[in-house]
Design a protein around this motif. Structure first.
Motif, PDB file in Angstrom:
ATOM      1  N   UNK A 173      32.079  32.333  84.565  1.00 33.68           N
ATOM      2  CA  UNK A 173      32.319  30.890  84.586  1.00 33.68           C
ATOM      3  C   UNK A 173      31.353  30.172  83.646  1.00 33.68           C
ATOM      4  N   UNK A 174      30.089  30.602  83.674  1.00 37.92           N
ATOM      5  CA  UNK A 174      29.089  29.987  82.790  1.00 37.92           C
ATOM      6  C   UNK A 174      29.465  30.238  81.331  1.00 37.92           C
ATOM      7  N   UNK A 175      29.888  31.458  81.026  1.00 34.12           N
ATOM      8  CA  UNK A 175      30.297  31.802  79.661  1.00 34.12           C
ATOM      9  C   UNK A 175      31.434  30.894  79.207  1.00 34.12           C
ATOM     10  N   UNK A 199      24.065  27.060  83.223  1.00 32.95           N
ATOM     11  CA  UNK A 199      22.926  27.957  83.437  1.00 32.95           C
ATOM     12  C   UNK A 199      23.360  29.288  84.037  1.00 32.95           C
ATOM     13  N   UNK A 200      22.787  30.359  83.496  1.00 29.91           N
ATOM     14  CA  UNK A 200      23.073  31.707  83.993  1.00 29.91           C
ATOM     15  C   UNK A 200      22.140  32.127  85.126  1.00 29.91           C
ATOM     16  N   UNK A 201      21.067  31.383  85.346  1.00 29.34           N
ATOM     17  CA  UNK A 201      20.006  31.840  86.250  1.00 29.34           C
ATOM     18  C   UNK A 201      20.066  31.225  87.648  1.00 29.34           C
ATOM     19  N   UNK A 202      21.148  30.497  87.971  1.00 28.42           N
ATOM     20  CA  UNK A 202      21.152  29.759  89.238  1.00 28.42           C
ATOM     21  C   UNK A 202      22.043  30.392  90.301  1.00 28.42           C
ATOM     22  N   UNK A 203      22.697  31.535  89.980  1.00 31.85           N
ATOM     23  CA  UNK A 203      23.543  32.212  90.958  1.00 31.85           C
ATOM     24  C   UNK A 203      25.020  31.997  90.769  1.00 31.85           C
ATOM     25  N   UNK A 232      34.588  25.094  84.723  1.00 28.98           N
ATOM     26  CA  UNK A 232      35.389  25.957  85.600  1.00 28.98           C
ATOM     27  C   UNK A 232      34.604  26.508  86.785  1.00 28.98           C
ATOM     28  N   UNK A 233      33.324  26.207  86.904  1.00 29.66           N
ATOM     29  CA  UNK A 233      32.523  26.748  87.999  1.00 29.66           C
ATOM     30  C   UNK A 233      32.951  26.176  89.347  1.00 29.66           C
ATOM     31  N   UNK A 234      32.777  26.985  90.376  1.00 27.20           N
ATOM     32  CA  UNK A 234      33.111  26.586  91.740  1.00 27.20           C
ATOM     33  C   UNK A 234      31.867  26.039  92.454  1.00 27.20           C
ATOM     34  N   UNK A 235      32.084  25.332  93.561  1.00 27.31           N
ATOM     35  CA  UNK A 235      30.977  24.780  94.346  1.00 27.31           C
ATOM     36  C   UNK A 235      30.012  25.897  94.751  1.00 27.31           C
ATOM     37  N   UNK A 236      28.709  25.630  94.787  1.00 21.28           N
ATOM     38  CA  UNK A 236      28.046  24.337  94.559  1.00 21.28           C
ATOM     39  C   UNK A 236      27.690  24.069  93.090  1.00 21.28           C
ATOM     40  N   UNK A 237      28.287  24.850  92.188  1.00 28.26           N
ATOM     41  CA  UNK A 237      27.966  24.724  90.760  1.00 28.26           C
ATOM     42  C   UNK A 237      29.034  23.934  90.006  1.00 28.26           C
TER      43      UNK A 237
END
Length: 225
Positions: free
Chosen positions: A32-34, A23-27, A12-17
């Motif tokens: 979404x990460x959860x 990963x929780x540490x990339x911004x 479910x993450x949005x761009x650029x992810x």
């Protein structure tokens, strides 16, 4: 035993992810990460996922109950039957281990620094010490990662890797896959028990790649009993 290497799709993450960043540490948005981790856990059918706070070191942690929040290390081992061990990458090699005889598993995060510290070898030896794993019985899976086609490095970092450097147009390209393969073979791992993905995370856009995109997510190698 079940294992997989995730891609960047299905979350479910949005761009650029976008979209299955773990990963929780990339911004990325933590919610979404959860959600992405919940999707992976549901897909694996386990009660817990255990991730690491990866620091490019050679520490191996024994996971006894799965209650550890996020151990600071670059390798984990367990014989706990209802948790999945996860190693996050975006070019480094995600290495998974399976001992069918003693029903034990492991994961390791092998980038250039970790490979030089022989984190892959140390994880296998930790399984031997903790579970009685025999090297000739251990199966190892090395997932998608940056290959020599894309992994250009400076001359200052190739010490110790000389046998695994390809020189083209006066540029140095490092082959970490075969470096780790040789270390495992020297340890006594059978060649037929060693699987190496041919997918290059940098050239294949199905995977996150730090070398290619800089700001990006992380995919994972995941294994459970």
């Amino acid at each position: 035993m079940q294992y997989r290497f995730t891609t960047r799709f299905g979350g479910v993450s949005q761009a650029p992810f976008d979209s299955l960043n773990l990963a929780l540490h990339v911004g990325d948005d933590p919610l979404h990460v959860k959600k992405n981790r919940e999707l992976l856990q549901e897909n694996m059918g386990v009660s817990k996922l255990v991730f690491m706070d990866q620091i490019h070191d050679d520490k191996v942690v024994l996971i006894e109950h799965g209650d550890e929040e996020m151990p600071t290390c670059d390798a984990m081992i367990t014989e706990h039957p209802d948790i999945a061990l996860c190693v996050m990458v975006a070019d480094c090699i995600p290495i998974l281990y399976y001992d069918a005889v003693h029903q034990a598993i492991g994961v390791a995060h092998a980038g250039r620094a970790g490979s030089q510290l022989n984190i892959g070898q140390k994880c296998a030896l930790a399984m031997q010490e903790a579970f009685g794993t025999h090297m000739h019985e251990l199966r190892i899976f090395m997932g998608p990662s940056i290959h020599a086609c894309c992994y250009e490095v400076g001359e200052e970092v190739i010490k110790g890797f000389e046998k695994f450097v390809h020189i083209q147009d006066k540029k140095y390209f490092l082959d970490l896959q075969h470096y780790n393969r040789d270390v495992f073979l020297e340890l006594g791992i059978k060649p037929e028990h060693l699987e190496i993905s041919k997918e290059c995370s940098c050239s294949n856009h199905n995977y996150f790649s730090y070398r290619r995109d800089k700001i990006t997510g992380r995919f994972a190698g995941v294994i459970a009993l």
